[in-house]
Design a protein around this motif. Structure first.
Motif, PDB file in Angstrom:
ATOM      1  N   VAL A  77       1.048  -1.196   0.014  1.00  0.00           N
ATOM      2  CA  VAL A  77      -0.125   0.025   0.012  1.00  0.00           C
ATOM      3  C   VAL A  77       1.025   1.226   0.015  1.00  0.00           C
ATOM      4  O   VAL A  77       0.526   2.215  -1.090  1.00  0.00           O
ATOM      5  CB  VAL A  77      -1.069   0.005   1.256  1.00  0.00           C
ATOM      6  CG1 VAL A  77      -1.551   1.327   1.647  1.00  0.00           C
ATOM      7  CG2 VAL A  77      -2.086  -0.938   0.895  1.00  0.00           C
ATOM      8  N   PRO A  78       1.725   1.407   0.887  1.00  0.00           N
ATOM      9  CA  PRO A  78       2.818   2.755   0.927  1.00  0.00           C
ATOM     10  C   PRO A  78       3.546   2.949  -0.406  1.00  0.00           C
ATOM     11  O   PRO A  78       3.415   4.267  -0.725  1.00  0.00           O
ATOM     12  CB  PRO A  78       3.888   2.359   2.030  1.00  0.00           C
ATOM     13  CG  PRO A  78       3.013   1.296   2.817  1.00  0.00           C
ATOM     14  CD  PRO A  78       2.245   0.578   1.747  1.00  0.00           C
ATOM     15  N   LEU A  79       3.769   2.036  -1.248  1.00  0.00           N
ATOM     16  CA  LEU A  79       4.116   2.378  -2.479  1.00  0.00           C
ATOM     17  C   LEU A  79       3.387   2.786  -3.530  1.00  0.00           C
ATOM     18  O   LEU A  79       3.484   3.954  -3.979  1.00  0.00           O
ATOM     19  CB  LEU A  79       4.708   0.993  -3.052  1.00  0.00           C
ATOM     20  CG  LEU A  79       5.257   0.929  -4.430  1.00  0.00           C
ATOM     21  CD1 LEU A  79       6.486   2.080  -4.710  1.00  0.00           C
ATOM     22  CD2 LEU A  79       5.716  -0.360  -5.029  1.00  0.00           C
ATOM     23  N   GLY A  80       2.163   2.375  -3.513  1.00  0.00           N
ATOM     24  CA  GLY A  80       0.839   2.933  -4.302  1.00  0.00           C
ATOM     25  C   GLY A  80       0.700   4.414  -3.983  1.00  0.00           C
ATOM     26  O   GLY A  80       0.341   5.066  -4.682  1.00  0.00           O
ATOM     27  N   VAL A  81       0.537   4.417  -2.591  1.00  0.00           N
ATOM     28  CA  VAL A  81       0.320   6.002  -1.977  1.00  0.00           C
ATOM     29  C   VAL A  81       1.208   6.900  -2.432  1.00  0.00           C
ATOM     30  O   VAL A  81       1.029   8.001  -2.860  1.00  0.00           O
ATOM     31  CB  VAL A  81       0.191   5.932  -0.366  1.00  0.00           C
ATOM     32  CG1 VAL A  81       0.164   7.449   0.282  1.00  0.00           C
ATOM     33  CG2 VAL A  81      -0.957   4.886   0.015  1.00  0.00           C
ATOM     34  N   ARG A  82       2.560   6.629  -2.634  1.00  0.00           N
ATOM     35  CA  ARG A  82       3.721   7.652  -3.000  1.00  0.00           C
ATOM     36  C   ARG A  82       3.680   7.799  -4.461  1.00  0.00           C
ATOM     37  O   ARG A  82       3.764   8.738  -4.667  1.00  0.00           O
ATOM     38  CB  ARG A  82       5.082   6.991  -2.617  1.00  0.00           C
ATOM     39  CG  ARG A  82       5.505   6.988  -1.060  1.00  0.00           C
ATOM     40  CD  ARG A  82       6.906   6.840  -0.892  1.00  0.00           C
ATOM     41  NE  ARG A  82       7.264   5.528  -1.244  1.00  0.00           N
ATOM     42  CZ  ARG A  82       7.336   4.185  -0.550  1.00  0.00           C
ATOM     43  NH1 ARG A  82       6.980   4.384   0.937  1.00  0.00           N
ATOM     44  NH2 ARG A  82       7.708   3.348  -0.735  1.00  0.00           N
ATOM     45  N   LEU A  83       3.442   6.559  -5.139  1.00  0.00           N
ATOM     46  CA  LEU A  83       3.224   6.875  -6.608  1.00  0.00           C
ATOM     47  C   LEU A  83       1.878   7.624  -7.070  1.00  0.00           C
ATOM     48  O   LEU A  83       1.856   8.374  -7.986  1.00  0.00           O
ATOM     49  CB  LEU A  83       3.195   5.655  -7.213  1.00  0.00           C
ATOM     50  CG  LEU A  83       4.572   4.868  -7.398  1.00  0.00           C
ATOM     51  CD1 LEU A  83       4.336   3.248  -8.112  1.00  0.00           C
ATOM     52  CD2 LEU A  83       5.637   5.739  -8.111  1.00  0.00           C
ATOM     53  N   SER A  84       0.828   7.697  -6.204  1.00  0.00           N
ATOM     54  CA  SER A  84      -0.500   8.419  -6.469  1.00  0.00           C
ATOM     55  C   SER A  84      -0.010   9.815  -6.502  1.00  0.00           C
ATOM     56  O   SER A  84      -0.677  10.726  -6.959  1.00  0.00           O
ATOM     57  CB  SER A  84      -1.555   8.241  -5.500  1.00  0.00           C
ATOM     58  OG  SER A  84      -1.120   8.651  -4.155  1.00  0.00           O
ATOM     59  N   HIS A  85       0.989  10.425  -5.962  1.00  0.00           N
ATOM     60  CA  HIS A  85       1.266  11.628  -5.867  1.00  0.00           C
ATOM     61  C   HIS A  85       2.177  12.175  -6.954  1.00  0.00           C
ATOM     62  O   HIS A  85       2.399  13.255  -7.161  1.00  0.00           O
ATOM     63  CB  HIS A  85       1.764  12.091  -4.431  1.00  0.00           C
ATOM     64  CG  HIS A  85       0.849  12.026  -3.192  1.00  0.00           C
ATOM     65  ND1 HIS A  85      -0.173  12.908  -3.030  1.00  0.00           N
ATOM     66  CD2 HIS A  85       0.529  10.946  -2.574  1.00  0.00           C
ATOM     67  CE1 HIS A  85      -1.131  12.631  -2.132  1.00  0.00           C
ATOM     68  NE2 HIS A  85      -0.443  11.470  -1.661  1.00  0.00           N
ATOM     69  N   ARG A  86       2.587  11.155  -7.695  1.00  0.00           N
ATOM     70  CA  ARG A  86       3.781  11.347  -8.869  1.00  0.00           C
ATOM     71  C   ARG A  86       3.316  11.038 -10.257  1.00  0.00           C
ATOM     72  O   ARG A  86       3.737  11.804 -10.874  1.00  0.00           O
ATOM     73  CB  ARG A  86       4.839  10.708  -8.335  1.00  0.00           C
ATOM     74  CG  ARG A  86       5.458  10.925  -7.096  1.00  0.00           C
ATOM     75  CD  ARG A  86       6.849  10.163  -6.722  1.00  0.00           C
ATOM     76  NE  ARG A  86       7.272  10.589  -5.184  1.00  0.00           N
ATOM     77  CZ  ARG A  86       8.301   9.728  -4.493  1.00  0.00           C
ATOM     78  NH1 ARG A  86       8.835   8.751  -5.286  1.00  0.00           N
ATOM     79  NH2 ARG A  86       8.693  10.102  -3.338  1.00  0.00           N
ATOM     80  N   LEU A  87       2.375  10.008 -10.359  1.00  0.00           N
ATOM     81  CA  LEU A  87       2.207   9.536 -11.774  1.00  0.00           C
ATOM     82  C   LEU A  87       1.015  10.079 -12.207  1.00  0.00           C
ATOM     83  O   LEU A  87       0.282  10.408 -11.465  1.00  0.00           O
ATOM     84  CB  LEU A  87       2.334   8.082 -11.489  1.00  0.00           C
ATOM     85  CG  LEU A  87       3.540   7.184 -11.145  1.00  0.00           C
ATOM     86  CD1 LEU A  87       3.222   5.696 -11.181  1.00  0.00           C
ATOM     87  CD2 LEU A  87       4.610   7.634 -11.889  1.00  0.00           C
ATOM     88  N   PRO A  88       0.942  10.067 -13.392  1.00  0.00           N
ATOM     89  CA  PRO A  88      -0.513  10.527 -14.021  1.00  0.00           C
ATOM     90  C   PRO A  88      -1.448   9.549 -13.927  1.00  0.00           C
ATOM     91  O   PRO A  88      -1.654   8.602 -14.499  1.00  0.00           O
ATOM     92  CB  PRO A  88       0.076  10.728 -15.536  1.00  0.00           C
ATOM     93  CG  PRO A  88       0.953   9.683 -15.895  1.00  0.00           C
ATOM     94  CD  PRO A  88       1.944   9.699 -14.611  1.00  0.00           C
TER      95      PRO A  88
END
Length: 267
Positions: A232-243
């Protein structure tokens, strides 16, 4: 085949579900239900119970991913807790009541309803319709009634509600990062009420597999949850960076494939 063999599909499912829960603010039921149906069928579970077991197990597993996702989004300060408070009671009532109703519905109806709903969600993701700039959130009563509707549909298709709450919040001009984070938090009462509802409604069912708590297959829940909370934490971090727009389209394709696979299993 022994349980050791089946650990790996459950762990792999947990890895994917946890990542998507953090990335898109969803519980992962759209992926879990058809995949669990496939695994349960291969394990030799009663075909008349496979759909209900997949729905109940998915709901119970979402509890852990939703809590983890909500916590990590909260640390970024993007959860709209005011919206959560207004919708939570409605979500609980809608999910709990419809999870009981689902136990009396035939598996073919549930499978078709799930597949049609997922196709609709996938179409919405592709279209990416923008709300009017003047559109705002409804009042507390409106949010509560919306929560009831989202909770009821979530119970029938065993999702954490993100596929409904994220589009609803963004339609009301809530910033997408806030919508994803708030949706993750809304998934906690949905999954909790749904998991309990499926466990109770299936408690008197005969022929359930060993270690099943009603329509909740506990080995699958524990294995999926043990990995999903780590990704989950990986997805959260990427949600603020990826399109997110592109990611939603990719996810929509996956949903369509799984929806058709679910129909193939049932029919």
């Amino acid at each position: 085949m022994d349980m050791l063999y089946w650990m790996f599909p459950y762990l792999g499912l947990g890895l994917v579900v946890g990542f998507l829960a953090g990335l898109l603010g969803i519980g992962g039921g759209g992926i879990m239900v058809p995949v669990l149906m496939m695994i349960f069928s291969y394990q030799g579970f009663d075909s008349s119970q496979v759909v209900h077991l997949a729905l109940g197990t998915s709901m119970a597993a979402i509890v852990f991913t939703a809590i983890s996702s909500a916590y990590h989004h909260h640390r970024h300060g993007v959860v709209r807790w005011d919206v959560w408070q207004s919708m939570a009671i409605g979500l609980l009532l809608g999910t709990f009541s419809l999870s009981f109703a689902a136990s009396y519905m035939p598996r073919t109806f549930l499978a078709v309803f799930f597949s049609v709903f997922m196709t609709y969600v996938a179409a919405q993701m592709f279209l990416n319709i923008k709300p009017k700039p003047s559109r705002t959130l409804p009042n507390s009563l409106g949010l509560g009634l919306t929560g009831f509707a989202i909770g009821g549909i979530s119970a029938l298709v065993a999702i954490g509600g993100g596929m409904l709450s994220v589009p609803f919040l963004t339609w009301c001009n809530v910033k997408v990062q806030h919508a994803i984070a708030t949706s993750a938090a809304l998934g906690v009462p949905i999954a909790l009420a749904g998991g309990i509802g499926y466990a109770i409604s299936g408690s008197g069912e005969q022929g359930l597999p060993e270690y099943a708590l009603g329509y909740v297959y506990m080995p699958a829940v524990l294995l999926i949850a043990s990995i999903s909370v780590l990704t989950v934490p990986l997805g959260v971090r990427l949600s603020h960076r990826l399109p997110v727009k592109l990611l939603k389209k990719v996810f929509a394709v996956v949903l369509l494939m799984l929806a058709f696979k679910m129909l193939d299993i049932v029919f």
